[in-house]
Design a protein around this motif. Structure first.
Motif, PDB file in Angstrom:
ATOM      1  N   SER A 140       0.832  -1.201   0.000  1.00  0.00           N
ATOM      2  CA  SER A 140       0.000   0.000   0.000  1.00  0.00           C
ATOM      3  C   SER A 140       0.870   1.255   0.000  1.00  0.00           C
ATOM      4  O   SER A 140       2.100   1.178   0.045  1.00  0.00           O
ATOM      5  CB  SER A 140      -0.900  -0.005   1.223  1.00  0.00           C
ATOM      6  OG  SER A 140      -0.181   0.440   2.339  1.00  0.00           O
ATOM      7  N   GLY A 141       0.252   2.416  -0.026  1.00  0.00           N
ATOM      8  CA  GLY A 141       0.966   3.683   0.052  1.00  0.00           C
ATOM      9  C   GLY A 141       1.764   3.799   1.350  1.00  0.00           C
ATOM     10  O   GLY A 141       2.831   4.426   1.379  1.00  0.00           O
ATOM     11  N   THR A 142       1.262   3.178   2.414  1.00  0.00           N
ATOM     12  CA  THR A 142       1.976   3.204   3.693  1.00  0.00           C
ATOM     13  C   THR A 142       3.333   2.514   3.569  1.00  0.00           C
ATOM     14  O   THR A 142       4.335   2.969   4.117  1.00  0.00           O
ATOM     15  CB  THR A 142       1.124   2.526   4.786  1.00  0.00           C
ATOM     16  OG1 THR A 142      -0.108   3.225   4.875  1.00  0.00           O
ATOM     17  CG2 THR A 142       1.801   2.558   6.143  1.00  0.00           C
ATOM     18  N   LEU A 143       3.359   1.397   2.836  1.00  0.00           N
ATOM     19  CA  LEU A 143       4.640   0.711   2.597  1.00  0.00           C
ATOM     20  C   LEU A 143       5.588   1.652   1.864  1.00  0.00           C
ATOM     21  O   LEU A 143       6.779   1.732   2.194  1.00  0.00           O
ATOM     22  CB  LEU A 143       4.424  -0.559   1.763  1.00  0.00           C
ATOM     23  CG  LEU A 143       5.715  -1.333   1.446  1.00  0.00           C
ATOM     24  CD1 LEU A 143       6.165  -2.167   2.627  1.00  0.00           C
ATOM     25  CD2 LEU A 143       5.539  -2.227   0.227  1.00  0.00           C
ATOM     26  N   ASP A 160       4.510  12.861   0.943  1.00  0.00           N
ATOM     27  CA  ASP A 160       3.422  11.930   0.661  1.00  0.00           C
ATOM     28  C   ASP A 160       2.606  12.587  -0.446  1.00  0.00           C
ATOM     29  O   ASP A 160       1.998  13.636  -0.240  1.00  0.00           O
ATOM     30  CB  ASP A 160       2.608  11.757   1.947  1.00  0.00           C
ATOM     31  CG  ASP A 160       1.259  11.083   1.731  1.00  0.00           C
ATOM     32  OD1 ASP A 160       0.739  11.111   0.604  1.00  0.00           O
ATOM     33  OD2 ASP A 160       0.705  10.565   2.707  1.00  0.00           O
ATOM     34  N   MET A 161       2.648  11.989  -1.646  1.00  0.00           N
ATOM     35  CA  MET A 161       1.865  12.510  -2.772  1.00  0.00           C
ATOM     36  C   MET A 161       0.757  11.517  -3.130  1.00  0.00           C
ATOM     37  O   MET A 161       0.364  11.400  -4.297  1.00  0.00           O
ATOM     38  CB  MET A 161       2.789  12.775  -3.962  1.00  0.00           C
ATOM     39  CG  MET A 161       3.716  13.971  -3.720  1.00  0.00           C
ATOM     40  SD  MET A 161       4.780  14.289  -5.152  1.00  0.00           S
ATOM     41  CE  MET A 161       5.250  16.011  -4.853  1.00  0.00           C
ATOM     42  N   VAL A 162       0.266  10.826  -2.108  1.00  0.00           N
ATOM     43  CA  VAL A 162      -0.696   9.754  -2.356  1.00  0.00           C
ATOM     44  C   VAL A 162      -1.933  10.280  -3.069  1.00  0.00           C
ATOM     45  O   VAL A 162      -2.401   9.678  -4.042  1.00  0.00           O
ATOM     46  CB  VAL A 162      -1.036   8.992  -1.051  1.00  0.00           C
ATOM     47  CG1 VAL A 162      -2.161   7.997  -1.286  1.00  0.00           C
ATOM     48  CG2 VAL A 162       0.190   8.255  -0.518  1.00  0.00           C
ATOM     49  N   THR A 163      -2.481  11.402  -2.599  1.00  0.00           N
ATOM     50  CA  THR A 163      -3.679  11.901  -3.294  1.00  0.00           C
ATOM     51  C   THR A 163      -3.418  13.173  -4.092  1.00  0.00           C
ATOM     52  O   THR A 163      -4.362  13.897  -4.415  1.00  0.00           O
ATOM     53  CB  THR A 163      -4.893  12.119  -2.355  1.00  0.00           C
ATOM     54  OG1 THR A 163      -4.529  13.037  -1.332  1.00  0.00           O
ATOM     55  CG2 THR A 163      -5.368  10.822  -1.749  1.00  0.00           C
ATOM     56  N   ALA A 189       9.174  11.053  -3.035  1.00  0.00           N
ATOM     57  CA  ALA A 189       7.731  11.087  -2.780  1.00  0.00           C
ATOM     58  C   ALA A 189       7.157   9.688  -2.841  1.00  0.00           C
ATOM     59  O   ALA A 189       7.655   8.819  -3.564  1.00  0.00           O
ATOM     60  CB  ALA A 189       7.039  11.975  -3.809  1.00  0.00           C
ATOM     61  N   ALA A 190       6.098   9.488  -2.065  1.00  0.00           N
ATOM     62  CA  ALA A 190       5.401   8.202  -2.044  1.00  0.00           C
ATOM     63  C   ALA A 190       4.002   8.390  -2.601  1.00  0.00           C
ATOM     64  O   ALA A 190       3.375   9.424  -2.391  1.00  0.00           O
ATOM     65  CB  ALA A 190       5.319   7.685  -0.611  1.00  0.00           C
ATOM     66  N   SER A 191       3.525   7.380  -3.337  1.00  0.00           N
ATOM     67  CA  SER A 191       2.131   7.416  -3.774  1.00  0.00           C
ATOM     68  C   SER A 191       1.616   5.986  -3.917  1.00  0.00           C
ATOM     69  O   SER A 191       2.307   5.035  -3.533  1.00  0.00           O
ATOM     70  CB  SER A 191       1.990   8.212  -5.074  1.00  0.00           C
ATOM     71  OG  SER A 191       0.625   8.543  -5.292  1.00  0.00           O
ATOM     72  N   GLY A 192       0.396   5.861  -4.447  1.00  0.00           N
ATOM     73  CA  GLY A 192      -0.203   4.529  -4.548  1.00  0.00           C
ATOM     74  C   GLY A 192      -1.107   4.430  -5.758  1.00  0.00           C
ATOM     75  O   GLY A 192      -1.398   5.434  -6.421  1.00  0.00           O
ATOM     76  N   SER A 193      -1.566   3.211  -6.032  1.00  0.00           N
ATOM     77  CA  SER A 193      -2.319   2.949  -7.268  1.00  0.00           C
ATOM     78  C   SER A 193      -3.796   3.305  -7.175  1.00  0.00           C
ATOM     79  O   SER A 193      -4.467   3.438  -8.197  1.00  0.00           O
ATOM     80  CB  SER A 193      -2.182   1.473  -7.638  1.00  0.00           C
ATOM     81  OG  SER A 193      -2.536   0.635  -6.545  1.00  0.00           O
ATOM     82  N   GLN A 194      -4.337   3.425  -5.947  1.00  0.00           N
ATOM     83  CA  GLN A 194      -5.796   3.454  -5.781  1.00  0.00           C
ATOM     84  C   GLN A 194      -6.404   4.841  -5.627  1.00  0.00           C
ATOM     85  O   GLN A 194      -7.533   4.968  -5.177  1.00  0.00           O
ATOM     86  CB  GLN A 194      -6.197   2.560  -4.613  1.00  0.00           C
ATOM     87  CG  GLN A 194      -6.043   3.161  -3.229  1.00  0.00           C
ATOM     88  CD  GLN A 194      -4.617   3.113  -2.702  1.00  0.00           C
ATOM     89  OE1 GLN A 194      -3.665   2.965  -3.436  1.00  0.00           O
ATOM     90  NE2 GLN A 194      -4.470   3.276  -1.410  1.00  0.00           N
ATOM     91  N   LYS A 195      -5.649   5.884  -5.979  1.00  0.00           N
ATOM     92  CA  LYS A 195      -6.192   7.234  -5.827  1.00  0.00           C
ATOM     93  C   LYS A 195      -6.300   7.861  -7.221  1.00  0.00           C
ATOM     94  O   LYS A 195      -7.091   7.414  -8.031  1.00  0.00           O
ATOM     95  CB  LYS A 195      -5.286   8.040  -4.894  1.00  0.00           C
ATOM     96  CG  LYS A 195      -4.978   7.328  -3.578  1.00  0.00           C
ATOM     97  CD  LYS A 195      -6.092   7.465  -2.571  1.00  0.00           C
ATOM     98  CE  LYS A 195      -5.709   6.848  -1.223  1.00  0.00           C
ATOM     99  NZ  LYS A 195      -6.678   7.092  -0.173  1.00  0.00           N
ATOM    100  N   GLY A 196      -5.474   8.875  -7.503  1.00  0.00           N
ATOM    101  CA  GLY A 196      -5.550   9.545  -8.796  1.00  0.00           C
ATOM    102  C   GLY A 196      -5.314   8.617  -9.972  1.00  0.00           C
ATOM    103  O   GLY A 196      -5.722   8.931 -11.095  1.00  0.00           O
ATOM    104  N   LEU A 197      -4.674   7.489  -9.753  1.00  0.00           N
ATOM    105  CA  LEU A 197      -4.399   6.561 -10.856  1.00  0.00           C
ATOM    106  C   LEU A 197      -5.606   5.684 -11.196  1.00  0.00           C
ATOM    107  O   LEU A 197      -5.556   4.934 -12.176  1.00  0.00           O
ATOM    108  CB  LEU A 197      -3.162   5.702 -10.584  1.00  0.00           C
ATOM    109  CG  LEU A 197      -1.895   6.369 -11.108  1.00  0.00           C
ATOM    110  CD1 LEU A 197      -1.396   7.425 -10.137  1.00  0.00           C
ATOM    111  CD2 LEU A 197      -0.827   5.363 -11.419  1.00  0.00           C
ATOM    112  N   MET A 198      -6.632   5.746 -10.368  1.00  0.00           N
ATOM    113  CA  MET A 198      -7.908   5.080 -10.684  1.00  0.00           C
ATOM    114  C   MET A 198      -7.749   3.581 -10.923  1.00  0.00           C
ATOM    115  O   MET A 198      -8.443   2.994 -11.759  1.00  0.00           O
ATOM    116  CB  MET A 198      -8.561   5.773 -11.898  1.00  0.00           C
ATOM    117  CG  MET A 198      -8.848   7.245 -11.653  1.00  0.00           C
ATOM    118  SD  MET A 198      -9.364   8.165 -13.151  1.00  0.00           S
ATOM    119  CE  MET A 198      -7.748   8.608 -13.852  1.00  0.00           C
ATOM    120  N   CYS A 199      -6.827   2.965 -10.190  1.00  0.00           N
ATOM    121  CA  CYS A 199      -6.625   1.512 -10.235  1.00  0.00           C
ATOM    122  C   CYS A 199      -6.966   0.950  -8.858  1.00  0.00           C
ATOM    123  O   CYS A 199      -7.091   1.701  -7.902  1.00  0.00           O
ATOM    124  CB  CYS A 199      -5.158   1.211 -10.552  1.00  0.00           C
ATOM    125  SG  CYS A 199      -4.718   1.532 -12.269  1.00  0.00           S
TER     126      CYS A 199
END
Lengths: 352, 352
Positions: free
Chosen positions: A59-62, A159-162, A179-189
């Motif tokens: 996840s983004g936390t990782l 943190d650029m998650v959202t 920066a950290a981010s994740g797949s389930q926000k702006g990337l719509m995955c």
């Protein structure tokens, strides 16, 4: 239709669903290496960095933990302004990583000002760009500049998650080193991938540790289109497909997301609601609950209309509600949601 | 058709694809909590444990690291027999975790005997059940018994990445206290989830550390059907769907997987190939390359027939090839693969 109006996970992009419905790809094949390298290249564009972006399965936390542990050694001093649940998380991660952490507290909804972080003697500054828990957007460029004037050797982690693919993001231009981010926000995955973007400066200063989150090991593998550990490769394919669709018209996409979020704030303000943040992030609209209206009532009013919304976190629990159109919603769907929001307000607000 | 004959990722179960094609589920909803609790309950059945199974978003390696770091404190002594790439990984993880590690080396293809681990003075023993890199199956019950006779307080941790849902697995009955596995092997789902099964004994002895992989924090959240960090919830739904389909006829499923793997060994032996392992795991059939035949030739012969196979890892690189029917293949698909394998052998073996 199901209206997922939470600030992540979000409504999936059709290209993501399409990619995920395909047969399993084996990660040690030429086809998978191509997908992996393509995703990395597109993510580099999305973060606007000349450095590298590493894709982690988690996840983004990782990704936040990987960023902190690979950039700073135990005993190094870092400054962590806390102004929401995710900056609180950065603080906890830095502590657990054995850093000497100076915490600066701000009311939820607020963000630090440049003068707050213009303090000498730190190896790093950890900031949340878009504080999803409050809807606030931190002024990263001004904060990074103020911090680095006092700490020219210091590194800024964000943190650029959202904010990734929702608002303006530009790693080096913003003075951010990682920066950290994740797949389930702006990337719509779907959730399942974390990203760590590293500027050329951060790449020179890596202090790898850990096993699964050893970024030096990842970097070596990912330069070849592989990964140190079995990746969620189907999800990497989904990320590549969405970025390929969105990046060529990124400006238009960001304008849409900004317009959609402003639309939500507009409806809320018409209804007399008070916004939580001072500086608005385009990722989510957060409002204080109207006097005497419990969160459950708002949640249920949306649920009856087929929508899932988010409540408050940490000290804002039971005090606010949050709506987001960060997912794959177009202009007309957003207008539909605005109409839904108006109906809900009419229902829950006392007749005047 | 694409024949994915690698020992993970594997061909997906139709129920997994179906679940992954559905819209995004939000992890803080009642529907998601139900999915999460259902997956955890079914995984408990699959591991045959009275303890708990934690679902982590990450690969099997993350689950192995979580197991080691939450079961043993830095400075504790553990015994790690190394007989393949994944037991080598357990060794590396234990070292990185700050444990005092005694390594016992065995030739790849071999597995330790009970007398090898019947040694006093250890807090733990780390074993790989099915060594995917060699095709060998370790005799967990005998090894655990021999170790615990000498170390009644000791804990046995096992990598069950390619034994879960492929071979016999029974946590406590096998004398195992904690086991790690993943979604992309016997569970016939895409990669992206790691599992840590904890026996009641392991639950009492947790020594949590780390942030993302702090299992005490996960346990607290997962008992409520949530997770500490945003989970790959769509993949959790896929795992639940596959387990729901397979567990009611598990015996039949395991018999099929055993028969399929024996079929591959049968074809190889007809062709005069020498198997790599001494004790066969049902997850993968591993053969030494015929004299004078490079791996690339075998790989290409399969590729021309639409199949992806695996080569050797570590010291076996360039010396072996591996075929697996662990994925969603039925009896007739396996017979088709056997026919393909015969064709390949006719092509690559020197005419006699």
């Amino acid at each position: 239709m199901d209206w997922l109006l939470t600030p992540g996970p979000v409504r999936l992009h059709p290209k993501a669903l399409e990619a995920l419905a395909r047969p399993q790809l084996h990660h040690r094949t030429e086809a998978a290496r191509e997908v992996f390298l393509k995703a990395r290249g597109l993510l580099r564009q999305a973060f606007r960095t000349e450095g590298e972006v590493l894709i982690l399965t988690g996840s983004g936390t990782l990704a936040m933990e990987a960023l902190v542990k690979n950039l700073f050694a135990p005993g190094e001093r870092v400054l962590v302004p806390v102004y929401g649940k995710f900056s609180e998380r950065f603080y906890e991660i830095a502590l657990e990583a054995g850093l000497v952490v100076e915490r600066l507290d701000f009311p939820y909804g607020d963000t630090p000002r440049p003068e707050d972080v213009a303090k000498e003697g730190y190896a790093g500054l950890l900031l949340v760009h878009s504080e999803t828990s409050t809807g606030a957007l931190a002024d990263l460029p001004a904060l990074a500049r103020a911090f680095k004037e006092k700490n020219p050797e210091g590194l800024v982690g964000a943190d650029m998650v959202t904010s990734l693919l929702v608002g303006e993001v530009a790693l080096e231009a913003m003075g951010v080193d990682a920066a950290a981010s994740g797949s389930q926000k702006g990337l719509m995955c779907p959730p399942g991938l974390g990203f760590v973007a590293l500027s050329p400066r951060a790449l020179e200063r890596l202090k790898p540790r850990g096993y699964y989150l050893d970024l030096a090991r990842e970097l070596k593998a990912q330069k070849e289109g592989e990964s140190a550990w079995t990746p969620a490769i189907n999800l990497v394919r989904a990320v590549a497909a969405v970025l390929e669709a969105v990046l060529p018209r990124l400006e238009e996409h960001l304008a849409l997301k900004a317009w959609q979020n402003a639309l939500l704030y507009g409806v809320g303000e018409e209804g007399g609601l008070r916004p939580v943040p001072k500086r608005f992030s385009p990722a989510v609209a957060a409002f204080y609950l109207p006097e005497g209206v419990p969160y459950a009532r708002v949640k249920e009013a949306f649920a009856r209309r087929g929508a899932v919304i988010a409540g408050g976190q940490g000290p804002l629990k039971g005090k606010v509600f949050r709506l987001s159109l960060m997912g794959a919603y177009d202009r007309y769907e957003a207008l539909g949601v605005a109409a839904m929001f108006r109906e809900v307000l009419e229902e829950i607000l006392p007749a005047s």
